[in-house]
Design a protein around this motif. Structure first.
Motif, PDB file in Angstrom:
ATOM      1  N   ASP A   1       0.652  -1.167   0.021  1.00  0.00           N
ATOM      2  CA  ASP A   1       0.271   0.038   0.231  1.00  0.00           C
ATOM      3  C   ASP A   1       0.942   1.523  -0.368  1.00  0.00           C
ATOM      4  N   ILE A   2       0.739   2.102  -1.567  1.00  0.00           N
ATOM      5  CA  ILE A   2       1.140   3.639  -1.045  1.00  0.00           C
ATOM      6  C   ILE A   2       0.411   4.722  -0.607  1.00  0.00           C
ATOM      7  N   GLY A   3       0.335   5.162   0.550  1.00  0.00           N
ATOM      8  CA  GLY A   3      -0.467   5.594   0.778  1.00  0.00           C
ATOM      9  C   GLY A   3       0.060   7.432   0.810  1.00  0.00           C
ATOM     10  N   LEU A   4      -1.221   8.585   1.221  1.00  0.00           N
ATOM     11  CA  LEU A   4      -0.434   9.682   1.024  1.00  0.00           C
ATOM     12  C   LEU A   4      -0.282  10.246   2.354  1.00  0.00           C
ATOM     13  N   ILE A   5      -0.676   9.907   3.869  1.00  0.00           N
ATOM     14  CA  ILE A   5      -0.728  10.340   4.913  1.00  0.00           C
ATOM     15  C   ILE A   5      -0.657   8.884   5.473  1.00  0.00           C
ATOM     16  N   LEU A   6      -1.224   8.038   6.037  1.00  0.00           N
ATOM     17  CA  LEU A   6      -1.376   6.934   6.737  1.00  0.00           C
ATOM     18  C   LEU A   6      -0.754   6.057   6.813  1.00  0.00           C
ATOM     19  N   ASP A   7      -0.312   5.342   5.518  1.00  0.00           N
ATOM     20  CA  ASP A   7       1.071   4.269   5.370  1.00  0.00           C
ATOM     21  C   ASP A   7       1.972   4.658   6.450  1.00  0.00           C
ATOM     22  N   PRO A   8       3.225   3.800   7.208  1.00  0.00           N
ATOM     23  CA  PRO A   8       4.396   4.081   7.483  1.00  0.00           C
ATOM     24  C   PRO A   8       5.404   4.207   6.226  1.00  0.00           C
ATOM     25  N   ASN A   9       5.162   4.571   5.395  1.00  0.00           N
ATOM     26  CA  ASN A   9       5.816   5.129   4.120  1.00  0.00           C
ATOM     27  C   ASN A   9       5.950   5.852   3.193  1.00  0.00           C
ATOM     28  N   SER A  10       4.588   6.401   4.198  1.00  0.00           N
ATOM     29  CA  SER A  10       3.595   7.155   2.935  1.00  0.00           C
ATOM     30  C   SER A  10       4.651   8.466   2.382  1.00  0.00           C
ATOM     31  N   LEU A  12       3.918  12.147   2.601  1.00  0.00           N
ATOM     32  CA  LEU A  12       3.727  13.682   4.051  1.00  0.00           C
ATOM     33  C   LEU A  12       4.842  12.834   5.074  1.00  0.00           C
ATOM     34  N   ARG A  13       4.623  11.505   5.358  1.00  0.00           N
ATOM     35  CA  ARG A  13       5.897  11.410   6.780  1.00  0.00           C
ATOM     36  C   ARG A  13       6.990  11.581   6.994  1.00  0.00           C
ATOM     37  N   ASP A  14       6.866  11.982   5.777  1.00  0.00           N
ATOM     38  CA  ASP A  14       8.838  13.066   5.680  1.00  0.00           C
ATOM     39  C   ASP A  14       8.669  14.832   5.749  1.00  0.00           C
ATOM     40  N   VAL A  54      16.620  19.132  -2.706  1.00  0.00           N
ATOM     41  CA  VAL A  54      16.793  18.218  -1.308  1.00  0.00           C
ATOM     42  C   VAL A  54      15.975  16.573  -1.492  1.00  0.00           C
ATOM     43  N   THR A  55      14.597  16.350  -1.871  1.00  0.00           N
ATOM     44  CA  THR A  55      14.132  15.963  -1.617  1.00  0.00           C
ATOM     45  C   THR A  55      14.646  14.653  -2.279  1.00  0.00           C
ATOM     46  N   VAL A  56      15.646  14.985  -3.723  1.00  0.00           N
ATOM     47  CA  VAL A  56      15.824  13.935  -4.888  1.00  0.00           C
ATOM     48  C   VAL A  56      17.427  12.905  -4.399  1.00  0.00           C
ATOM     49  N   VAL A  57      18.221  14.326  -4.058  1.00  0.00           N
ATOM     50  CA  VAL A  57      18.911  13.929  -3.884  1.00  0.00           C
ATOM     51  C   VAL A  57      19.774  13.601  -2.840  1.00  0.00           C
ATOM     52  N   LYS A  58      19.741  12.581  -1.976  1.00  0.00           N
ATOM     53  CA  LYS A  58      20.198  12.209  -0.608  1.00  0.00           C
ATOM     54  C   LYS A  58      21.207  12.516  -0.020  1.00  0.00           C
ATOM     55  N   GLU A  59      22.416  13.042  -0.539  1.00  0.00           N
ATOM     56  CA  GLU A  59      23.572  13.603  -0.474  1.00  0.00           C
ATOM     57  C   GLU A  59      23.238  14.958   0.208  1.00  0.00           C
TER      58      GLU A  59
END
Length: 117
Positions: A1-10, A12-14, A54-59
């Motif tokens: 499951d890919i959610g917007l807010i509720l899932d652990p890996n959604s 908007l959790r970041d 910043v959201t794209v490049v992890k470094e």
């Protein structure tokens, strides 16, 4: 499951994704209401567009997080520098108080200068 807010890996959790969402939503609102002058203040959020990378490049995310984490320590250093400047300023005032008294003019009393330059 890919959610917007509720899932652990959604999405908007970041916090960085929240910033990305704010930038995109304000840009869409500003474009939709571009004919009205009342929404022109939303153009200020365009300044945040480079932060979307910043959201794209992890470094870059690691680098920005490190800089943000160092701000409290930099505030301590700035406080210490201000304290030392005050201490040495008071010391200088006491050491050289009046040393340049009446050194900037030729006469004891100020004179009225008439005429132009």
């Amino acid at each position: 499951d890919i959610g917007l807010i509720l899932d652990p890996n959604s999405y908007l959790r970041d916090g960085w994704n929240w910033l990305d969402l704010v930038v995109v939503v304000t840009a869409v609102i500003a474009l939709a209401g571009s004919s009205e002058g009342s929404l022109s203040f939303l153009r200020v959020f365009r300044v945040l567009r480079p932060l979307r990378s910043v959201t794209v490049v992890k470094e870059m995310r690691t680098l920005v997080n490190t800089v943000l984490a160092s701000i409290p320590k930099l505030a301590s250093v700035a406080g210490m520098a201000a304290f030392l400047i005050c201490v040495f300023g008071i010391l200088a005032l006491n050491l050289w108080a009046g040393a340049a008294h009446r050194r900037c003019r030729d006469t004891q009393w100020p004179e009225l200068v008439t005429g132009g330059l």
